[in-house]
Scaffold this motif. Structure first.
Motif, PDB file in Angstrom:
ATOM      1  N   ILE A 278       0.868  -1.174   0.000  1.00 53.80           N
ATOM      2  CA  ILE A 278       0.000   0.000   0.000  1.00 53.80           C
ATOM      3  C   ILE A 278       0.905   1.224   0.000  1.00 53.80           C
ATOM      4  CG2 ILE A 278      -1.701   1.314   1.338  1.00 53.80           C
ATOM      5  CD1 ILE A 278      -3.042  -1.184   0.560  1.00 53.80           C
ATOM      6  N   VAL A 279       0.636   2.164  -0.885  1.00 52.47           N
ATOM      7  CA  VAL A 279       1.457   3.374  -0.976  1.00 52.47           C
ATOM      8  C   VAL A 279       0.641   4.576  -0.504  1.00 52.47           C
ATOM      9  CG1 VAL A 279       2.702   4.908  -2.552  1.00 52.47           C
ATOM     10  CG2 VAL A 279       2.768   2.435  -2.912  1.00 52.47           C
ATOM     11  N   MET A 280       1.228   5.350   0.418  1.00 57.80           N
ATOM     12  CA  MET A 280       0.546   6.552   0.886  1.00 57.80           C
ATOM     13  C   MET A 280       1.509   7.734   0.877  1.00 57.80           C
ATOM     14  SD  MET A 280      -1.991   5.410   3.965  1.00 57.80           S
ATOM     15  CE  MET A 280      -1.006   4.187   4.818  1.00 57.80           C
ATOM     16  N   GLU A 281       0.933   8.930   1.009  1.00 58.47           N
ATOM     17  CA  GLU A 281       1.741  10.146   1.047  1.00 58.47           C
ATOM     18  C   GLU A 281       2.500  10.234   2.361  1.00 58.47           C
ATOM     19  OE1 GLU A 281      -0.226  13.838   0.583  1.00 58.47           O
ATOM     20  OE2 GLU A 281      -1.535  13.094  -0.993  1.00 58.47           O
ATOM     21  N   ASP A 282       3.763  10.595   2.277  1.00 58.68           N
ATOM     22  CA  ASP A 282       4.504  10.923   3.480  1.00 58.68           C
ATOM     23  C   ASP A 282       4.203  12.381   3.808  1.00 58.68           C
ATOM     24  OD1 ASP A 282       6.231  11.468   5.475  1.00 58.68           O
ATOM     25  OD2 ASP A 282       7.951  10.473   4.553  1.00 58.68           O
ATOM     26  N   LEU A 283       3.427  12.595   4.866  1.00 54.15           N
ATOM     27  CA  LEU A 283       2.966  13.964   5.152  1.00 54.15           C
ATOM     28  C   LEU A 283       4.024  14.810   5.832  1.00 54.15           C
ATOM     29  CD1 LEU A 283      -0.537  12.913   6.407  1.00 54.15           C
ATOM     30  CD2 LEU A 283      -0.033  14.092   4.278  1.00 54.15           C
ATOM     31  N   TYR A 324       5.631   4.866   2.363  1.00 53.05           N
ATOM     32  CA  TYR A 324       5.257   6.272   2.238  1.00 53.05           C
ATOM     33  C   TYR A 324       6.169   6.938   1.215  1.00 53.05           C
ATOM     34  CZ  TYR A 324       2.467   5.468   6.346  1.00 53.05           C
ATOM     35  OH  TYR A 324       1.521   4.982   7.212  1.00 53.05           O
ATOM     36  N   VAL A 325       5.576   7.714   0.312  1.00 57.68           N
ATOM     37  CA  VAL A 325       6.388   8.382  -0.712  1.00 57.68           C
ATOM     38  C   VAL A 325       6.188   9.893  -0.662  1.00 57.68           C
ATOM     39  CG1 VAL A 325       6.337   6.394  -2.279  1.00 57.68           C
ATOM     40  CG2 VAL A 325       4.590   8.177  -2.496  1.00 57.68           C
ATOM     41  N   ASP A 326       7.132  10.601  -1.235  1.00 56.10           N
ATOM     42  CA  ASP A 326       7.087  12.052  -1.317  1.00 56.10           C
ATOM     43  C   ASP A 326       5.903  12.484  -2.192  1.00 56.10           C
ATOM     44  OD1 ASP A 326       7.463  14.716  -1.704  1.00 56.10           O
ATOM     45  OD2 ASP A 326       9.545  14.560  -2.386  1.00 56.10           O
ATOM     46  N   PRO A 327       4.962  13.243  -1.634  1.00 52.85           N
ATOM     47  CA  PRO A 327       3.766  13.590  -2.411  1.00 52.85           C
ATOM     48  C   PRO A 327       3.909  14.858  -3.248  1.00 52.85           C
ATOM     49  CG  PRO A 327       3.515  14.357  -0.166  1.00 52.85           C
ATOM     50  CD  PRO A 327       4.894  13.739  -0.253  1.00 52.85           C
ATOM     51  N   ALA A 328       5.092  15.474  -3.266  1.00 53.12           N
ATOM     52  CA  ALA A 328       5.207  16.772  -3.944  1.00 53.12           C
ATOM     53  C   ALA A 328       4.787  16.673  -5.409  1.00 53.12           C
ATOM     54  CB  ALA A 328       6.643  17.280  -3.845  1.00 53.12           C
ATOM     55  N   TYR A 329       3.946  17.569  -5.813  1.00 56.60           N
ATOM     56  CA  TYR A 329       3.469  17.709  -7.206  1.00 56.60           C
ATOM     57  C   TYR A 329       2.677  16.515  -7.735  1.00 56.60           C
ATOM     58  CZ  TYR A 329       7.035  21.265  -6.813  1.00 56.60           C
ATOM     59  OH  TYR A 329       7.787  22.307  -6.366  1.00 56.60           O
ATOM     60  N   HIS A 378      11.184   4.970  -4.391  1.00 61.57           N
ATOM     61  CA  HIS A 378      11.463   3.964  -3.368  1.00 61.57           C
ATOM     62  C   HIS A 378      12.345   2.853  -3.896  1.00 61.57           C
ATOM     63  CE1 HIS A 378      10.778   1.857   0.335  1.00 61.57           C
ATOM     64  NE2 HIS A 378      10.699   0.760  -0.376  1.00 61.57           N
ATOM     65  N   VAL A 379      11.991   2.316  -5.052  1.00 62.28           N
ATOM     66  CA  VAL A 379      12.700   1.147  -5.560  1.00 62.28           C
ATOM     67  C   VAL A 379      14.108   1.510  -6.032  1.00 62.28           C
ATOM     68  CG1 VAL A 379      12.694  -0.660  -7.289  1.00 62.28           C
ATOM     69  CG2 VAL A 379      10.595  -0.058  -6.105  1.00 62.28           C
ATOM     70  N   SER A 380      14.240   2.609  -6.778  1.00 55.34           N
ATOM     71  CA  SER A 380      15.567   2.945  -7.272  1.00 55.34           C
ATOM     72  C   SER A 380      16.486   3.324  -6.118  1.00 55.34           C
ATOM     73  CB  SER A 380      15.498   4.083  -8.290  1.00 55.34           C
ATOM     74  OG  SER A 380      14.995   5.234  -7.684  1.00 55.34           O
ATOM     75  N   ALA A 381      15.918   3.933  -5.069  1.00 52.16           N
ATOM     76  CA  ALA A 381      16.728   4.285  -3.906  1.00 52.16           C
ATOM     77  C   ALA A 381      17.261   3.027  -3.227  1.00 52.16           C
ATOM     78  CB  ALA A 381      15.894   5.089  -2.913  1.00 52.16           C
ATOM     79  N   LYS A 382      16.490   1.950  -3.313  1.00 53.78           N
ATOM     80  CA  LYS A 382      16.890   0.702  -2.656  1.00 53.78           C
ATOM     81  C   LYS A 382      17.980  -0.030  -3.430  1.00 53.78           C
ATOM     82  CE  LYS A 382      14.692  -1.678   0.631  1.00 53.78           C
ATOM     83  NZ  LYS A 382      13.692  -2.515   1.232  1.00 53.78           N
ATOM     84  N   THR A 383      17.893   0.045  -4.759  1.00 51.21           N
ATOM     85  CA  THR A 383      18.813  -0.778  -5.544  1.00 51.21           C
ATOM     86  C   THR A 383      20.155  -0.097  -5.736  1.00 51.21           C
ATOM     87  OG1 THR A 383      17.675   0.060  -7.479  1.00 51.21           O
ATOM     88  CG2 THR A 383      17.107  -2.149  -6.806  1.00 51.21           C
ATOM     89  N   THR A 384      20.206   1.243  -5.594  1.00 52.35           N
ATOM     90  CA  THR A 384      21.487   1.912  -5.776  1.00 52.35           C
ATOM     91  C   THR A 384      22.304   1.885  -4.495  1.00 52.35           C
ATOM     92  OG1 THR A 384      20.373   3.993  -5.332  1.00 52.35           O
ATOM     93  CG2 THR A 384      20.824   3.465  -7.640  1.00 52.35           C
TER      94      THR A 384
END
Ligand SMILES: [Zn+2]
Length: 384
Positions: A278-283, A324-329, A378-384
């Motif tokens: 489940i993906v939600m906004e990081d407030l 939680y992901v960055d909700p900007a824009y 999220h995913v690219s941050a994990k693999t790099t």
């Protein structure tokens, strides 16, 4: 593949069977409630006077004095009261900051609940009995009423408890924890993103988007007007206070019910769709949290976080991970080509992309972008 393991805690309510409890045990319990209440109110007024929101500080300021004044009360009641009072005052400070209660309101503790840690209560889940520590190092054993529902907690680890006095009896609320194994939130995981607005929750991914009408804003407005009416029509201060508290409680329950229903629906649909995350906004990021926004927005944000906690917890119990992901824009970017979106002249909630001619509902766009952001960020941050 390594699967993330987490502990999920849930509270289970038991009614205490008072039919066979003798007089002396009843009076011991009453004495506990009485003394705990006195201690709590002293701690709260100290917390307010010295602006103490930390347990440790409150403990250092008051523990020894209270221990001397209540020498036969098991010491952990005082420790727990310090934690309890600090948490009440802390949440009052936060609500005040959000403009959700009057500035000059002093907290009073009505003495309806006692926090118990493992030094103060023991649970025998086989026979559903609880032992509570009382004055002078003695223990009393209480039988807990239980049904089929309670049996599934038998094998679980239990943590703290609350002894709660209500009009219809005495309750013991015990927190149990369950270890859950969650799917890895990686690039292969299918996700369902959730976007929460004042009156509607929108969720889905690239394949589907669903809406749940919560009407939360409407419910809040209705209760707001009700409270205004009470404030202007009811003269008696005590009656007014009681009525306001009653309606505040009703509003809270109403909204909680809406949240639980929505969480259940989202989880059911996510599992049907084969989603693992489940993906939600990081407030908390990008200063979207609190700040100088108008009151309505702030109250919405506050309750949004409550919904997020409910959904996260229910999702994990059901074997779904939460990210939680960055909700900007996310509501202003075209999910197809990444261009900036404009308001569409064709409808109030529609936005459109000048470059690729996409025209879509704002909420649908937000859900699609949150989904995209999961894979990007999220995913690219994990693999790099
Ligand atoms: Zn576009």
């Amino acid at each position: 593949m390594k699967m993330p393991i987490e502990k999920v805690t849930l509270t289970v309510k038991f009614k205490v069977d008072l039919t066979d409890v003798d007089e002396s045990a009843i009076s011991e319990i009453c004495r506990l409630f009485e003394e705990y209440k006195e201690i709590m109110n002293e701690l709260l007024s100290l917390a307010v006077d010295r602006y103490i929101t930390s347990f440790v500080e409150l403990y250092h300021a008051k523990y020894h004095e209270l221990r001397q004044r209540y020498p036969t009360l098991p010491s952990h009641y005082v420790v727990n009261a310090c934690r309890h009072a600090a948490s009440i005052y802390k949440s009052l400070v936060e609500r005040r900051r959000l403009g959700m209660c009057e500035r000059d309101r002093r907290p009073t503790f009505k003495g309806r609940a006692i926090w118990l840690d493992s030094h103060l209560f023991r649970l025998d889940a086989e026979g559903w009995r609880a032992s509570i520590a009382v004055h002078g190092g003695r223990w009393i054993t209480l039988r807990l009423l239980h049904g089929k529902y309670h049996n599934k907690f038998k094998g679980m680890e239990h943590g703290e408890a609350r002894l709660v006095l209500r009009d219809d009896g005495l309750y013991l609320n015990v927190s149990f924890s369950q270890t859950v194994v969650l799917p890895e939130p990686d690039a292969d995981a299918r996700v369902v993103a959730v976007d929460v607005n004042e009156n509607v929750i929108v969720y889905g991914n690239d394949d589907f988007v669903e809406r749940i009408e919560t009407n939360e804003g409407i419910i809040r407005t209705r209760y707001f007007l009700k409270r205004r009416r009470i404030q202007s029509k009811i003269r008696g201060r005590e009656l007014q206070r009681r009525l306001l508290a009653k309606y505040r409680g009703r509003e809270r329950n109403r909204i909680r019910e809406v949240y639980y229903r929505a969480a259940k629906e989202i989880i059911g649909r996510a599992k049907e769709a084969g989603a693992a995350v489940i993906v939600m906004e990081d407030l908390k990021i990008h200063g979207r949290d609190m700040g100088s926004e108008e009151l309505n927005g702030r109250i919405h944000r506050w309750s949004y976080r409550r919904f997020q906690r409910i959904l996260e917890y229910q999702a994990k119990l059901n074997g779904l991970n939460v990210v939680y992901v960055d909700p900007a824009y996310t509501s202003k970017t075209c999910p197809t080509c990444g261009n900036r979106l404009d308001l569409s002249p064709n409808g109030r909630r529609l936005v459109r992309c000048q470059r690729c001619e996409l025209e879509e509902d704002r909420d649908v766009v937000a859900v699609k972008n949150l989904t995209l952001r999961y894979y990007e960020e999220h995913v690219s941050a994990k693999t790099t």
